[in-house]
Design an enzyme around this catalytic site. Structure first.
Site, PDB file in Angstrom:
ATOM      1  N   HIS A  72       0.852  -1.192   0.000  1.00  0.00           N
ATOM      2  CA  HIS A  72       0.000   0.000   0.000  1.00  0.00           C
ATOM      3  C   HIS A  72       0.889   1.244   0.000  1.00  0.00           C
ATOM      4  O   HIS A  72       1.695   1.418   0.913  1.00  0.00           O
ATOM      5  CB  HIS A  72      -0.916   0.028   1.230  1.00  0.00           C
ATOM      6  CG  HIS A  72      -2.142  -0.819   1.084  1.00  0.00           C
ATOM      7  ND1 HIS A  72      -3.347  -0.485   1.613  1.00  0.00           N
ATOM      8  CD2 HIS A  72      -2.324  -2.009   0.459  1.00  0.00           C
ATOM      9  CE1 HIS A  72      -4.248  -1.402   1.313  1.00  0.00           C
ATOM     10  NE2 HIS A  72      -3.659  -2.349   0.615  1.00  0.00           N
ATOM     11  N   TYR A 200      -9.081   5.857   7.344  1.00  0.00           N
ATOM     12  CA  TYR A 200      -9.236   6.237   8.757  1.00  0.00           C
ATOM     13  C   TYR A 200     -10.206   7.411   8.776  1.00  0.00           C
ATOM     14  O   TYR A 200      -9.884   8.494   8.301  1.00  0.00           O
ATOM     15  CB  TYR A 200      -7.903   6.684   9.348  1.00  0.00           C
ATOM     16  CG  TYR A 200      -6.884   5.597   9.542  1.00  0.00           C
ATOM     17  CD1 TYR A 200      -6.057   5.164   8.500  1.00  0.00           C
ATOM     18  CD2 TYR A 200      -6.712   4.997  10.784  1.00  0.00           C
ATOM     19  CE1 TYR A 200      -5.111   4.165   8.696  1.00  0.00           C
ATOM     20  CE2 TYR A 200      -5.761   4.006  10.993  1.00  0.00           C
ATOM     21  CZ  TYR A 200      -4.972   3.588   9.929  1.00  0.00           C
ATOM     22  OH  TYR A 200      -4.026   2.605  10.131  1.00  0.00           O
ATOM     23  N   PRO A 292      -4.504   0.851  18.581  1.00  0.00           N
ATOM     24  CA  PRO A 292      -4.182   0.358  17.223  1.00  0.00           C
ATOM     25  C   PRO A 292      -4.334   1.404  16.112  1.00  0.00           C
ATOM     26  O   PRO A 292      -4.083   1.117  14.961  1.00  0.00           O
ATOM     27  CB  PRO A 292      -5.154  -0.794  17.027  1.00  0.00           C
ATOM     28  CG  PRO A 292      -6.181  -0.664  18.074  1.00  0.00           C
ATOM     29  CD  PRO A 292      -5.624   0.151  19.170  1.00  0.00           C
ATOM     30  N   LYS A 296       0.763   0.248  15.088  1.00  0.00           N
ATOM     31  CA  LYS A 296       2.115   0.158  15.624  1.00  0.00           C
ATOM     32  C   LYS A 296       2.340  -0.995  16.595  1.00  0.00           C
ATOM     33  O   LYS A 296       3.492  -1.244  16.991  1.00  0.00           O
ATOM     34  CB  LYS A 296       2.469   1.476  16.340  1.00  0.00           C
ATOM     35  CG  LYS A 296       2.609   2.663  15.392  1.00  0.00           C
ATOM     36  CD  LYS A 296       3.796   2.514  14.471  1.00  0.00           C
ATOM     37  CE  LYS A 296       3.710   3.458  13.269  1.00  0.00           C
ATOM     38  NZ  LYS A 296       3.866   2.746  12.008  1.00  0.00           N
ATOM     39  N   TYR A 384       4.024   6.473   9.751  1.00  0.00           N
ATOM     40  CA  TYR A 384       3.129   5.346   9.464  1.00  0.00           C
ATOM     41  C   TYR A 384       3.894   4.192   8.802  1.00  0.00           C
ATOM     42  O   TYR A 384       3.702   3.025   9.165  1.00  0.00           O
ATOM     43  CB  TYR A 384       1.979   5.790   8.543  1.00  0.00           C
ATOM     44  CG  TYR A 384       0.846   4.782   8.492  1.00  0.00           C
ATOM     45  CD1 TYR A 384       0.864   3.728   7.586  1.00  0.00           C
ATOM     46  CD2 TYR A 384      -0.229   4.866   9.377  1.00  0.00           C
ATOM     47  CE1 TYR A 384      -0.153   2.788   7.548  1.00  0.00           C
ATOM     48  CE2 TYR A 384      -1.264   3.932   9.343  1.00  0.00           C
ATOM     49  CZ  TYR A 384      -1.207   2.892   8.428  1.00  0.00           C
ATOM     50  OH  TYR A 384      -2.210   1.957   8.400  1.00  0.00           O
TER      51      TYR A 384
HETATM   52  P1  FAS Z   1       0.914 -11.356  22.050  1.00  0.00           P
HETATM   53  O1  FAS Z   1      -0.030 -10.953  23.149  1.00  0.00           O
HETATM   54  O2  FAS Z   1       0.444 -11.442  20.654  1.00  0.00           O
HETATM   55  O3  FAS Z   1       1.511 -12.818  22.387  1.00  0.00           O
HETATM   56  C1  FAS Z   1       1.843 -13.165  23.722  1.00  0.00           C
HETATM   57  C2  FAS Z   1       1.718 -14.677  23.828  1.00  0.00           C
HETATM   58  O4  FAS Z   1       2.127 -15.055  25.143  1.00  0.00           O
HETATM   59  C3  FAS Z   1       0.264 -15.141  23.669  1.00  0.00           C
HETATM   60  O5  FAS Z   1       0.187 -16.175  22.720  1.00  0.00           O
HETATM   61  C4  FAS Z   1      -0.117 -15.637  25.067  1.00  0.00           C
HETATM   62  O6  FAS Z   1      -1.005 -16.738  25.024  1.00  0.00           O
HETATM   63  C5  FAS Z   1       1.230 -16.018  25.649  1.00  0.00           C
HETATM   64  N1  FAS Z   1       1.299 -15.959  27.120  1.00  0.00           N
HETATM   65  C6  FAS Z   1       0.725 -15.061  27.950  1.00  0.00           C
HETATM   66  N2  FAS Z   1       1.034 -15.344  29.216  1.00  0.00           N
HETATM   67  C7  FAS Z   1       1.850 -16.449  29.191  1.00  0.00           C
HETATM   68  C8  FAS Z   1       2.516 -17.213  30.172  1.00  0.00           C
HETATM   69  N3  FAS Z   1       2.409 -16.902  31.476  1.00  0.00           N
HETATM   70  N4  FAS Z   1       3.260 -18.281  29.790  1.00  0.00           N
HETATM   71  C9  FAS Z   1       3.383 -18.581  28.464  1.00  0.00           C
HETATM   72  N5  FAS Z   1       2.780 -17.897  27.480  1.00  0.00           N
HETATM   73  C10 FAS Z   1       2.025 -16.834  27.849  1.00  0.00           C
HETATM   74  N6  FAS Z   1      -1.730  -4.212  16.671  1.00  0.00           N
HETATM   75  C11 FAS Z   1      -1.762  -3.586  15.478  1.00  0.00           C
HETATM   76  O7  FAS Z   1      -0.711  -3.174  14.994  1.00  0.00           O
HETATM   77  N7  FAS Z   1      -2.969  -3.433  14.811  1.00  0.00           N
HETATM   78  C12 FAS Z   1      -4.147  -3.915  15.323  1.00  0.00           C
HETATM   79  O8  FAS Z   1      -5.186  -3.758  14.714  1.00  0.00           O
HETATM   80  C13 FAS Z   1      -4.142  -4.583  16.557  1.00  0.00           C
HETATM   81  N8  FAS Z   1      -5.298  -5.099  17.093  1.00  0.00           N
HETATM   82  C14 FAS Z   1      -5.244  -5.743  18.314  1.00  0.00           C
HETATM   83  C15 FAS Z   1      -6.407  -6.275  18.908  1.00  0.00           C
HETATM   84  C16 FAS Z   1      -6.354  -6.925  20.155  1.00  0.00           C
HETATM   85  C17 FAS Z   1      -7.616  -7.488  20.778  1.00  0.00           C
HETATM   86  C18 FAS Z   1      -5.131  -7.020  20.835  1.00  0.00           C
HETATM   87  C19 FAS Z   1      -5.054  -7.668  22.210  1.00  0.00           C
HETATM   88  C20 FAS Z   1      -3.977  -6.488  20.271  1.00  0.00           C
HETATM   89  C21 FAS Z   1      -4.033  -5.851  19.002  1.00  0.00           C
HETATM   90  N9  FAS Z   1      -2.884  -5.328  18.395  1.00  0.00           N
HETATM   91  C22 FAS Z   1      -2.905  -4.700  17.198  1.00  0.00           C
HETATM   92  C23 FAS Z   1      -1.629  -5.436  19.029  1.00  0.00           C
HETATM   93  C24 FAS Z   1      -1.097  -6.836  18.759  1.00  0.00           C
HETATM   94  O9  FAS Z   1      -1.025  -7.054  17.390  1.00  0.00           O
HETATM   95  C25 FAS Z   1       0.194  -6.960  19.486  1.00  0.00           C
HETATM   96  O10 FAS Z   1       1.014  -5.813  19.312  1.00  0.00           O
HETATM   97  C26 FAS Z   1       0.955  -8.183  19.091  1.00  0.00           C
HETATM   98  O11 FAS Z   1       0.115  -9.289  19.262  1.00  0.00           O
HETATM   99  C27 FAS Z   1       2.186  -8.232  19.967  1.00  0.00           C
HETATM  100  O12 FAS Z   1       2.730  -9.487  19.864  1.00  0.00           O
HETATM  101  P2  FAS Z   1       3.381 -10.198  21.137  1.00  0.00           P
HETATM  102  O13 FAS Z   1       4.291  -9.233  21.809  1.00  0.00           O
HETATM  103  O14 FAS Z   1       3.884 -11.506  20.654  1.00  0.00           O
HETATM  104  O15 FAS Z   1       2.182 -10.387  22.174  1.00  0.00           O
HETATM  105  C1  PHB Z   2      -6.342  -3.975  10.696  1.00  0.00           C
HETATM  106  O1  PHB Z   2      -6.410  -4.220   9.488  1.00  0.00           O
HETATM  107  O2  PHB Z   2      -6.711  -4.795  11.566  1.00  0.00           O
HETATM  108  C2  PHB Z   2      -5.793  -2.643  11.143  1.00  0.00           C
HETATM  109  C3  PHB Z   2      -5.165  -1.840  10.224  1.00  0.00           C
HETATM  110  C4  PHB Z   2      -4.650  -0.607  10.630  1.00  0.00           C
HETATM  111  C5  PHB Z   2      -4.800  -0.206  11.950  1.00  0.00           C
HETATM  112  C6  PHB Z   2      -5.439  -1.023  12.880  1.00  0.00           C
HETATM  113  C7  PHB Z   2      -5.945  -2.250  12.466  1.00  0.00           C
HETATM  114  O3  PHB Z   2      -4.313   1.011  12.359  1.00  0.00           O
END
Ligand code: FAS
Ligand code: PHB
Length: 389
Positions: A72, A200, A292, A296, A384
């Protein structure tokens, strides 16, 4: 059991770190609390910065990403009917790649399993001991009973609710937090995206985001109340609310359909300092959270992984510990810039319950300035597509 680097958490941070270290000949064990199927069922990020794409390619995961990822060159910001296209190619000579976090995680699992990596799922009662000494250990329970993993270093990649951050004594840590007074209600639908770039949008009714995963799978979000529940929203109610928050030209062409996923994510900004204690190093959501709005979260986890993997490789290959000593400072320097951009985008595009008429005028003026100022658009584009590592 013994390994060089114990990685707690089998999400994108833990898996990418494990894959990168393995390719440098460094042994790891990944401990994951949930099942692999549960980890892959999560619908989260959708946009990859160039730095993460480069890391995935270096880790041998470029093939499917190149085939299915969508470059993109820009995005649209809309304030009511006013649209501003932010041209990444022109302002930052770069693009982002639309490729879901779920697919990144799937690719990482496939690569780790192809190398017979030691991934241990459904662990419980994970406890870190000795992180501030020369011989750290991680104890945990599996269906087979109690286990102890001796290691040289521990990477805390276990997300916001994990045990790693809480292992660092509160007296040695400073937490910074801002909780936003709203959430994002997100849906997936097997429909063509309303536009070929992300939109957005903000309006008197609040924020909306039109995103996608591929040409036949769309991802949409609308700002919702913190006490809202996904089951309180019928599909028709969601589509109606979305239409009323995006410019008319898109609302008229929006293709709707049954949603195949519907969930609410709370929004918060959070950072813990420092991101290391002794031989424990925090990566990703274990150390920081962003709203989000700036895409980032996953991408800042990726820069942490880059810095930590470089530091560990420096230690094991060259006996150089400068990277390990400086990890937290180096990671935090980029984390705080991502926090600022995510906070700025969130403040610009959302309706806050306590907003005054003056606050609304400030939002309007900021959008007006952005629409008229090339340098202002360049600053947004530079952030971005991803600041340099
Ligand atoms: P994660 O949370 O992905 O992974 C951590 C892992 O550790 C999980 O699998 C968990 O099960 C495990 N864990 C936890 N406790 C443990 C323990 N005690 N022992 C062993 N394992 C354990 N980011 C964006 O950029 N765009 C988005 O749109 C976006 N939407 C999101 C929506 C939601 C609901 C959430 C919660 C996050 C969102 N994020 C988004 C942010 C997300 O993408 C995170 O930045 C990303 O998952 C980070 O990755 P990890 O650091 O690996 O953490
Ligand atoms: C998504 O596609 O899930 C998405 C993209 C951009 C954002 C947040 C979420 O800033």
């Amino acid at each position: 059991m013994r390994t060089q680097v114990a990685i707690i958490g089998g999400g994108p941070s833990g898996l990418l770190l494990s894959q990168t270290l393995h390719r440098a000949g460094i042994d790891t064990v990944v401990l994951e609390r949930r099942s692999k199927a549960h980890v892959l069922s999560r619908i989260r990020a959708g946009v990859l910065e160039r730095g993460l794409v480069a890391q995935l390619e270096d880790a041998g995961l470029g093939a499917r990403l190149q085939r299915e990822g969508q470059p993109h060159d820009g995005t649209v910001l809309a304030h009511g009917e006013r649209e501003i296209r932010i041209d990444f190619a022109r302002h930052a000579a770069a693009h982002v790649t639309v490729y879901g976090q779920t697919e990144v995680t799937r690719d990482l699992y496939r690569a780790r399993e192809a190398m017979d990596a030691r991934l241990i799922f459904e662990v419980e009662d994970v406890v870190i001991t000795g992180a501030d000494g020369p011989s750290p250990e991680v104890s945990f329970q599996t269906a087979e009973g109690a286990r102890t993993l001796a290691c040289d270093y521990i990477a805390g990649c276990d997300g916001f609710h994990g045990v790693s951050r809480k292992t660092i004594p509160q007296t040695l840590r400073q937490d910074y937090e801002k909780v936003y007074p709203f959430g994002w209600l997100g849906v997936l639908s097997e429909t063509p995206p309303v536009h070929d770039e992300l939109i957005y949008a903000t309006s008197a009714l609040g924020f909306a985001l039109c995103s996608m995963r591929n040409p036949t799978l769309s991802r949409y979000y609308i700002q919702c109340r913190l006490d809202d529940r996904p089951e309180a929203w019928s599909d028709d109610a969601f589509w109606d609310a979305l239409r009323r928050r995006i410019p008319a030209a898109y609302a008229e062409t929006l293709v709707t359909g049954p949603t195949i996923e519907k969930s609410i994510a709370p929004l918060r900004s959070f950072v813990t300092e420092p991101m290391q204690w002794g031989r424990l190093f925090l990566c990703g959501d274990a150390a920081h959270i962003v709203p989000p709005t700036g895409a980032k979260g996953l991408n800042t986890a990726a820069s942490d992984v880059y810095y930590l993997s470089q530091a560990l490789i420096g230690h094991y290959k060259d006996g150089d510990d400068a990277g390990l000593r400086g990890y937290s400072d180096r990671a935090l320097a980029r984390v705080w810039k991502a926090e600022r951009f995510s906070w700025w985008m969130t403040r610009l595009l959302h309706r806050f319950p306590d907003q005054t008429a003056f606050d609304l005028k400030m939002q309007e003026a900021e959008v007006a300035f952005l629409s008229e100022s090339e340098p202002a658009q360049a600053v947004l584009a530079e952030n971005y597509v991803g600041l340099p590592y």
